[in-house]
Design a protein around this motif. Sequence first.
Motif, mmCIF file in Angstrom:
data_model
loop_
_atom_site.group_PDB
_atom_site.id
_atom_site.type_symbol
_atom_site.label_atom_id
_atom_site.label_comp_id
_atom_site.label_asym_id
_atom_site.label_seq_id
_atom_site.Cartn_x
_atom_site.Cartn_y
_atom_site.Cartn_z
ATOM 1 N N ALA A 148 0.640 -1.144 0.020
ATOM 2 C CA ALA A 148 -0.129 0.058 -0.116
ATOM 3 C C ALA A 148 0.661 1.309 -0.034
ATOM 4 O O ALA A 148 0.168 2.449 0.007
ATOM 5 N N LEU A 149 2.204 0.910 0.039
ATOM 6 C CA LEU A 149 2.926 2.159 0.147
ATOM 7 C C LEU A 149 3.759 2.413 -1.056
ATOM 8 O O LEU A 149 4.165 1.458 -1.694
ATOM 9 N N PRO A 150 4.160 3.631 -1.765
ATOM 10 C CA PRO A 150 4.960 3.740 -2.927
ATOM 11 C C PRO A 150 6.542 3.409 -2.609
ATOM 12 O O PRO A 150 7.018 3.028 -3.552
ATOM 13 N N TRP A 151 7.101 3.439 -1.540
ATOM 14 C CA TRP A 151 8.349 3.494 -1.102
ATOM 15 C C TRP A 151 8.552 2.061 -0.690
ATOM 16 O O TRP A 151 7.755 1.254 -0.242
ATOM 17 N N VAL A 152 9.979 1.596 -0.358
ATOM 18 C CA VAL A 152 10.444 0.478 0.324
ATOM 19 C C VAL A 152 9.799 0.407 1.664
ATOM 20 O O VAL A 152 9.336 -0.568 2.134
ATOM 21 N N ARG A 153 9.958 1.659 2.292
ATOM 22 C CA ARG A 153 9.751 1.721 3.796
ATOM 23 C C ARG A 153 9.354 3.223 3.824
ATOM 24 O O ARG A 153 9.760 3.986 3.366
ATOM 25 N N PRO A 154 8.480 3.284 5.121
ATOM 26 C CA PRO A 154 8.262 4.918 5.485
ATOM 27 C C PRO A 154 9.497 5.725 5.877
ATOM 28 O O PRO A 154 10.360 4.842 6.248
ATOM 29 N N ASN A 155 9.545 6.646 5.583
ATOM 30 C CA ASN A 155 10.534 7.687 5.724
ATOM 31 C C ASN A 155 11.310 7.265 7.200
ATOM 32 O O ASN A 155 10.398 7.463 8.224
#
Length: 435
Positions: A148-155
């Motif tokens: 559900a996230l665009p990135w590998v992990r949340p910042n």
Amino acid sequence: MASAGRQLMASLLLALGVAGVAGVHANDTGDNSPSSLRLSGFGTLGLSHTRSDHDWLLAREQTQVGASSASSALVDSRLGLQLNWAPAERWDTALQLVLRQRAKDASLGEAVEWAFVGYQISADWHLRLGRTSPDVFLQADLRNVGYALPWVRPNIEFYGWMPINSLDGADLSHIWHTEHADWTAKVQLGNGLNTIQALRIDDSLRIRNRNTAVLTLSREAGHWLIKASYARADIHVKPNANLRLLQQALQQITALPVPSVAQQAQNLSDDLYPQGLTQYASLGLQYQSSTWFGSAEASHVHLASGLSAGWRGYASLGRRWQRLSAYLIAGRSQADKMPNAAPLNWQAELTPVIGAPNAAMATGLGTLAAEAANTARFEQSSIGLGLRYDFAPRMALKLQVDQVNTQANGAGSWRHNTSESGSSQIYSATLDFVF
């Protein structure tokens, strides 16, 4: 283990299903009739490699041990299981289990992230009792759902410091509609118990949040979402044996008849770990369209004691080309307080009172306390580039490269961190899926 078992059993009895993860349902059949039962889940297989000018190791958040070597498959990998059950009209129950690397000595019950019973009071009001996520981020319910996230992990600068993953209590939400927007207001009340990692020394601490209140207001219009949150809690940290001994020694120094040294010793003791009233405020903005996506969040944490208070924020922008996406993300954390300095004046001021050998020992303890308190400071910036390829239904492959610059005494997010400044590169790949 008995208390962990009781905590887990209480959570299991509270609910038998998950109400979904912000619209991400792997088995969503559309059947919401009473007695409908639905099992779904999500997962991430991750691999990261860190290059640093120190022997620092990657940790995604404070509630995990972190990598054991420069290359790690544990930091980002996780598996979530969700079970939904609607026992009667207007009623829903929810359970979510997340299996991932956690802090040393974390209880089994901490794997239960959601466990609640919900009741739809009316079309606009919804009540939940049990365990939920503190609604203080744009991605509050999605931090573990990589798909559900665009990135590998949340910042990490923004999300990595958060020590509270769940809240046991109640929340009440209200939705309403205007001509141009949809609004949601929510209030949460409850308590929590979480285990955080002392990343420099590979030890863990139990942190209990009592009298927690969270207020959230969000507005959604077209492609835009804006969300404001405020939270307050009484934080109580149970120190480990080493911290207790260090604090006891500092208290003995505060009793000495040297006011300047006594005050410094008291300040060092207060800064060893957070305790007391904690306040948090954040503002988030998100944009989603078929082609472009972006988000930005900023927050401030105020602590009664400790050095992890400060400003945090990130911004991200990305573009989609059918199944391929590319994005840029940048983050920064800035501590409120300067790092504690070693008490170099103690030797001279204490020698006439307790003698040179004891004064040297007291100075050493003060230096150790300053270093221990400084390990909680987050002061760094990062910039990352990434690609996402949705190569199959409900599966996505992501690649990301991050450059991280850390200030002196600001490496609180790194395992085996030191007091020096540092420069690091993180290379990451994940396979995200839902089912």
